[in-house]
Design a protein around this motif. Structure first.
Motif, PDB file in Angstrom:
ATOM      1  N   THR A  20       0.795  -1.215   0.000  1.00 16.77           N
ATOM      2  CA  THR A  20       0.000   0.000   0.000  1.00 16.77           C
ATOM      3  C   THR A  20       0.829   1.266   0.000  1.00 16.77           C
ATOM      4  OG1 THR A  20      -0.124  -0.045   2.414  1.00 16.77           O
ATOM      5  CG2 THR A  20      -1.926  -1.092   1.201  1.00 16.77           C
ATOM      6  N   ALA A  21       2.130   1.153   0.160  1.00 14.97           N
ATOM      7  CA  ALA A  21       2.958   2.344   0.320  1.00 14.97           C
ATOM      8  C   ALA A  21       2.892   3.272  -0.872  1.00 14.97           C
ATOM      9  CB  ALA A  21       4.426   1.937   0.564  1.00 14.97           C
ATOM     10  N   CYS A  22       2.733   2.727  -2.089  1.00 16.65           N
ATOM     11  CA  CYS A  22       2.667   3.577  -3.273  1.00 16.65           C
ATOM     12  C   CYS A  22       1.259   4.035  -3.573  1.00 16.65           C
ATOM     13  CB  CYS A  22       3.244   2.833  -4.478  1.00 16.65           C
ATOM     14  SG  CYS A  22       4.952   3.306  -4.797  1.00 16.65           S
ATOM     15  N   THR A  48       0.419   4.873 -10.336  1.00 15.91           N
ATOM     16  CA  THR A  48       0.362   4.107  -9.096  1.00 15.91           C
ATOM     17  C   THR A  48      -0.006   2.644  -9.303  1.00 15.91           C
ATOM     18  OG1 THR A  48      -1.941   4.790  -8.750  1.00 15.91           O
ATOM     19  CG2 THR A  48      -0.235   6.140  -7.731  1.00 15.91           C
ATOM     20  N   ASN A  49      -0.636   2.322 -10.425  1.00 15.41           N
ATOM     21  CA  ASN A  49      -1.124   0.959 -10.644  1.00 15.41           C
ATOM     22  C   ASN A  49       0.024   0.002 -10.949  1.00 15.41           C
ATOM     23  OD1 ASN A  49      -2.448  -1.414 -11.794  1.00 15.41           O
ATOM     24  ND2 ASN A  49      -4.280  -0.142 -11.935  1.00 15.41           N
ATOM     25  N   TYR A  54       2.315   3.460 -18.933  1.00 13.18           N
ATOM     26  CA  TYR A  54       1.742   4.666 -19.528  1.00 13.18           C
ATOM     27  C   TYR A  54       2.791   5.269 -20.457  1.00 13.18           C
ATOM     28  CZ  TYR A  54      -1.714   4.116 -15.871  1.00 13.18           C
ATOM     29  OH  TYR A  54      -2.695   3.599 -15.056  1.00 13.18           O
ATOM     30  N   TYR A  55       2.375   5.599 -21.676  1.00 15.20           N
ATOM     31  CA  TYR A  55       3.302   6.046 -22.711  1.00 15.20           C
ATOM     32  C   TYR A  55       3.191   7.546 -22.947  1.00 15.20           C
ATOM     33  CZ  TYR A  55       4.026   1.119 -23.781  1.00 15.20           C
ATOM     34  OH  TYR A  55       4.348  -0.212 -23.700  1.00 15.20           O
ATOM     35  N   PRO A  82      -3.819   3.684 -20.073  1.00 17.54           N
ATOM     36  CA  PRO A  82      -3.076   2.564 -19.489  1.00 17.54           C
ATOM     37  C   PRO A  82      -2.911   1.419 -20.480  1.00 17.54           C
ATOM     38  CG  PRO A  82      -5.330   2.579 -18.677  1.00 17.54           C
ATOM     39  CD  PRO A  82      -5.173   3.824 -19.497  1.00 17.54           C
ATOM     40  N   TYR A  83      -1.744   0.832 -20.515  1.00 20.62           N
ATOM     41  CA  TYR A  83      -1.464  -0.347 -21.325  1.00 20.62           C
ATOM     42  C   TYR A  83      -1.127  -1.490 -20.366  1.00 20.62           C
ATOM     43  CZ  TYR A  83      -1.404   2.246 -25.734  1.00 20.62           C
ATOM     44  OH  TYR A  83      -1.752   2.985 -26.833  1.00 20.62           O
TER      45      TYR A  83
END
Length: 261
Positions: A20-22, A48-49, A54-55, A82-83
């Motif tokens: 959970t830190a991030c 965060t995921n 992400y580009y 998101p990819y």
């Protein structure tokens, strides 16, 4: 038996803290969230995921900026698709290295430098758009065939007028990694992490350093300006201005940039 249960309970709590830190739940432990001002030359990416890349396409951003449409530029600097990272194989494998690598990390002992490879699962290749410059995943960054040099500057405004000033600098290309891009948390109670095998740029990824121990992990931001040199000779200057959202979520990246540089 009671002592063993106590140890496992402590491990479960510690691993939960790591997971959970991030995501901002433990934001007060590391530092206070700071507001960030949006504007031309600044990107905001919610990275965060654990499961997405992400580009960022600097050529596209430069083209939008050239139109003078500030609203379109602001949207492009803050909206990223998101990819997802593949976790299964649905087609014929392109090679024998693309996949998910399971590593044991000594998170309750000597730290991340003490590890052991436990398994490999082939997966589909990482999807990507037709045009991109760099990609971010939490604290990981990779380039589209580029190479990176870390300067001693702490402000893009203080850089020499052009990237030609760094012509003789040593630029570091992306390199293969099996342990840096953490994806699968399902076996964290056993200190096992599923990691994506993929090329990353270790120099540019150093703009966020994650240290274990201690537990919970310690995050450190590097505010130096980095110069990216692309295969076509163009350069970009980037600087991580912040890695915390206004609500305290870690790995929420605010990136100052100059392109072309």
């Amino acid at each position: 038996m009671r002592r063993i249960k106590t140890v496992y309970a402590a491990m479960a709590v510690a691993v939960a803290l790591t997971a959970t830190a991030c995501n901002g739940i433990l934001s007060d432990i590391y530092d206070e969230p700071r507001d960030s001002a949006l504007g031309s030359g600044q990107l905001v990416v919610d990275a965060t995921n654990w499961h997405d890349w992400y580009y960022i396409d600097f050529d596209s951003l430069a083209a939008i900026a050239a139109t003078g449409d500030s609203a379109a530029l602001a949207h492009a600097e803050t909206s990223f698709t998101p990819y997802p990272i593949p976790t299964a194989l649905t087609t014929e494998p392109a090679d024998t290295t693309t996949g998910m690598y399971t590593y044991w990390f000594d998170v309750f002992g000597r730290g991340l430098d003490n590890y052991d490879k436990r398994a490999f699962t082939p997966t589909d290749a990482q999807p990507k758009p037709a045009h991109w410059s760099i990609a971010v995943h939490r604290n990981n960054v990779r380039t589209n065939g580029g190479a990176v040099f870390e300067t001693n500057y702490s402000s893009i405004a203080d850089l020499p007028p052009t990237g030609a000033a760094f012509a003789s600098a040593t630029f570091t290309p992306d390199e293969w990694s099996e342990r840096d891009v953490w994806v699968d948390q399902s076996q964290m109670l056993r200190s096992l992490i599923g990691c994506q095998g993929i090329m990353v740029n270790k120099v540019l990824s150093s703009w966020i350093k994650v240290a274990i121990p201690p537990m919970p992990p310690a995050f450190t931001g590097n505010s130096h300006v980095f110069i990216i040199r692309f295969p076509n000779g163009k350069m970009a200057a980037v600087q991580l201005a912040n890695y915390i959202s206004p609500k305290g979520a870690k790995c929420w990246l605010t990136i100052n940039y100059k392109y072309p540089y």
